[in-house]
Design an enzyme around this catalytic site. Sequence first.
Site, PDB file in Angstrom:
ATOM      1  N   ASP A 286       0.858  -1.181   0.000  1.00 38.01           N
ATOM      2  CA  ASP A 286       0.000   0.000   0.000  1.00 38.01           C
ATOM      3  C   ASP A 286       0.904   1.243   0.000  1.00 38.01           C
ATOM      4  O   ASP A 286       2.117   1.156   0.187  1.00 38.01           O
ATOM      5  CB  ASP A 286      -0.928  -0.023   1.215  1.00 38.01           C
ATOM      6  CG  ASP A 286      -2.203   0.768   0.984  1.00 38.01           C
ATOM      7  OD1 ASP A 286      -2.205   1.675   0.129  1.00 38.01           O
ATOM      8  OD2 ASP A 286      -3.215   0.497   1.658  1.00 38.01           O
ATOM      9  N   PHE A 287       0.294   2.383  -0.175  1.00 38.62           N
ATOM     10  CA  PHE A 287       1.021   3.651  -0.300  1.00 38.62           C
ATOM     11  C   PHE A 287       1.891   3.894   0.938  1.00 38.62           C
ATOM     12  O   PHE A 287       1.377   4.010   2.048  1.00 38.62           O
ATOM     13  CB  PHE A 287       0.003   4.779  -0.464  1.00 38.62           C
ATOM     14  CG  PHE A 287       0.577   6.112  -0.846  1.00 38.62           C
ATOM     15  CD1 PHE A 287       0.647   6.497  -2.172  1.00 38.62           C
ATOM     16  CD2 PHE A 287       1.040   6.990   0.121  1.00 38.62           C
ATOM     17  CE1 PHE A 287       1.153   7.737  -2.526  1.00 38.62           C
ATOM     18  CE2 PHE A 287       1.553   8.228  -0.218  1.00 38.62           C
ATOM     19  CZ  PHE A 287       1.612   8.606  -1.544  1.00 38.62           C
TER      20      PHE A 287
END
Length: 809
Positions: A286-287
């Site tokens: 994820d980011f």
Amino acid sequence: MFVRHLLPACLLLLATAAAASTGTAPKRADVQRMHAFVDQLLARMTLEEKVGQLTILGAGSKDMDTLIRDGRLGGTNGVLPGQDVLAYTRRMQKLAIQSRLKIPLLFMGDTSHGFRTIFPVPLALASSWDTALVTRVHHAAAEEATAAGVDWTFSPMVDITRDPRWGRVVEGAGEDPYLGTAMALAQLRGFQGDDLSRPDTMLATAKHFAGYGAAEAGRDYNPAYLSQGQLHDIYLPPFHALVKAGIGSIMPSLTTLNDIPATADRALLQGTLRHDWGFDGLVVSDFDAVPELQLHGVASSPADAARIALLAGVDIDLHGGTYMDRLPALVRSGKVPESALDTAVRRVLEAKYKLGLFDDPFRYGDARRLRKVTLSPAHRALARQAARESMVLLKNDDKLLPLSPKQHIAVIGPLADAHQAMLGQMPAEGEPQDVVPIVDGIRQAVGKQGQVSYVQGVPVRGGDDAGIAHAVIAASQADVAVLVLGEDENLFGEGHSRSHIGLPGKQLALARAVIATGKPTVVVLVNGRPLALPYLAAHAGAILEAWVPGDEAGPAVADLLFGQADPSGKLPMTFPRDVGQVPLYYAHTETGRPYDPGTQQDPHYTSHYEDVANSPLYPFGYGLGYTRFRFGPVHLDSDTLTAGGTLHVSAKVTNVGQRAGTEVAQLYVHDRVASVSPPLRLLKGFQRVSLKPGASAVVRFMLTPADLAFYRADGSVGTEPGSYDIYVGGDSTATQTAQFILREVTGSKPPADRHGPRRQHGAAESGSGSDPLQPPQPPQHRVGSCTTCADATVQPIRRSTSIRSVTVT
């Protein structure tokens, strides 16, 4: 410990069908050619080029053009609101082709409910209970995105959640694993199609693996604590089904599950996902999840975070840049074996090969196709249909709806003329000017037949109530009031959790004042989560849950308000009476001291609240229409079910109203006695049935022992013999029932704990003497175990079917 997850037969059939439709079983010769191509390319790559393939940076990152020309970037985002995405993706891909090895880029982003044409949000689409429609919606999104050069979507989000305080409920399919899995597979079919190399399909991503939807207290990014039974029976099924159906990538949660960050959880990623389930696609962080391992306290430095994440099984570092900065030195020092790096790079190159990028790096950018599909009449018509089918009629006293257009209608509320709020929080390339607001849809439907006045009343948030007096005057002068209330895009979605889930600001005061005029009042809700609305449920004449409906908000709402279409949506999440009931869901277990409001017993020592009923405001699966349906008795073809057998279930549904309409027949099962306390009901099948007035249909389902499997008290997965109840009806409170007996046990022996001491659960430790490249040893499955018949010998659970057939009479 994690155990091998066994899909129920009905979901296994859906996953198998999806795998066939998504073209995920290439010929052996094609696979061999791909492997040979990738092996040759990998052998020519420098260490920096390999690490670059594992790195995704956002548009505008430092030295982006140089990195691409040097072959040191694997991809970049392609969802850039307000920009010319096609021009951007083509320019960046041209730079990539100038690199030494000419390895093309991936372009990715979130397209969860559209690209430029914006459809209803995923929670709304789940309310349609229409998998074919959901597939069409996501294929439309893929058509538009790929024409702009985007070939990878970070969708679907398949996190099961039972806490409406959590802002990201809007991105999923609600509280139930069966419905959630069906919707997830429908989205996959829409995105990946039957041939991933086709220019109108795109790589899909299942997120967030696993347990993200169980964030503690409903606060985004909070930790999740789940038992193995909860993981197996509730949170893992959608992911497992998508893996079996051939999804191209998985995104681990950026949060912790039982104190282990998913980005560092080798047992979850290398064990459950890759070893047990056989997943061979991409795992993308994820980011910023890789550098955030330091904040979680499991990595001591950026280099430590990069090492932990890669060895845990994370192939691609999204945005953080940690792999790019740290992996070369880690490999050269021997702290990360180059073979581990090569394994991850090979997966990235294989994904690009499957997408056809090595044959034609520009296959996903087509200006002519982009002009043809973007906001096309067909896509806007589909958006209107999807919005209609997603809306749920919660209340309709005295048949207030449908309205006649031949009257004066006062449209009141802060969301009646809203544009951006109809798009949601992350609407990809959607633009507010493309939205038809609700008040405009009503005006178009009324035309010259009647009169429509509009007053905002109050803003969505804040304490300004000066406009209430004006709203009261408008309602008093009209024949009927339509209140459009709820949440704007800044109150739901990622990072937008709420501790109170009623109407924000002064909207409830506005509603009270309008209803007090005595004029018939319809409430249209625009919101990204279930809300607690006891006052409106008690006093409004009608309530239509419109969710976040997208570009065609106004026409879709008007279609239903004026009876051009019949409401057919059903709730994918329970609506509580009060936030204090949360989490509240239909598939709960019974307590040892249940409260029965139908008796005169002293409630003192029973499970209840002193200030609110236990029951929900509106239950899971609930939704009204403009006609009525009656369910007949449930019929079984046998009163017993044995291993390898199939139980056929049927019930007659009749439209007993005066209008044509659509019902969603729902099948629920209850295990009366088990080694663990069983849920009161579990959804095991559904089907939409459209009937004319007076017409009937026989709905048919099939159940096998695999559909009844669960995580048992001894840690094994399977069934236990005993009595079961079946319910068929229009929501989770269905009363038509039948009983059967499961005669034999199916399943597996309990697995050995392959994770050892708690710290070995993740990949954060170093110097332990274990091989970081080897996945944990698989559980030792022994067939035929349960707590009541440990010596039974049976065959493993086999694939079977769950039929959704309808015979209309």
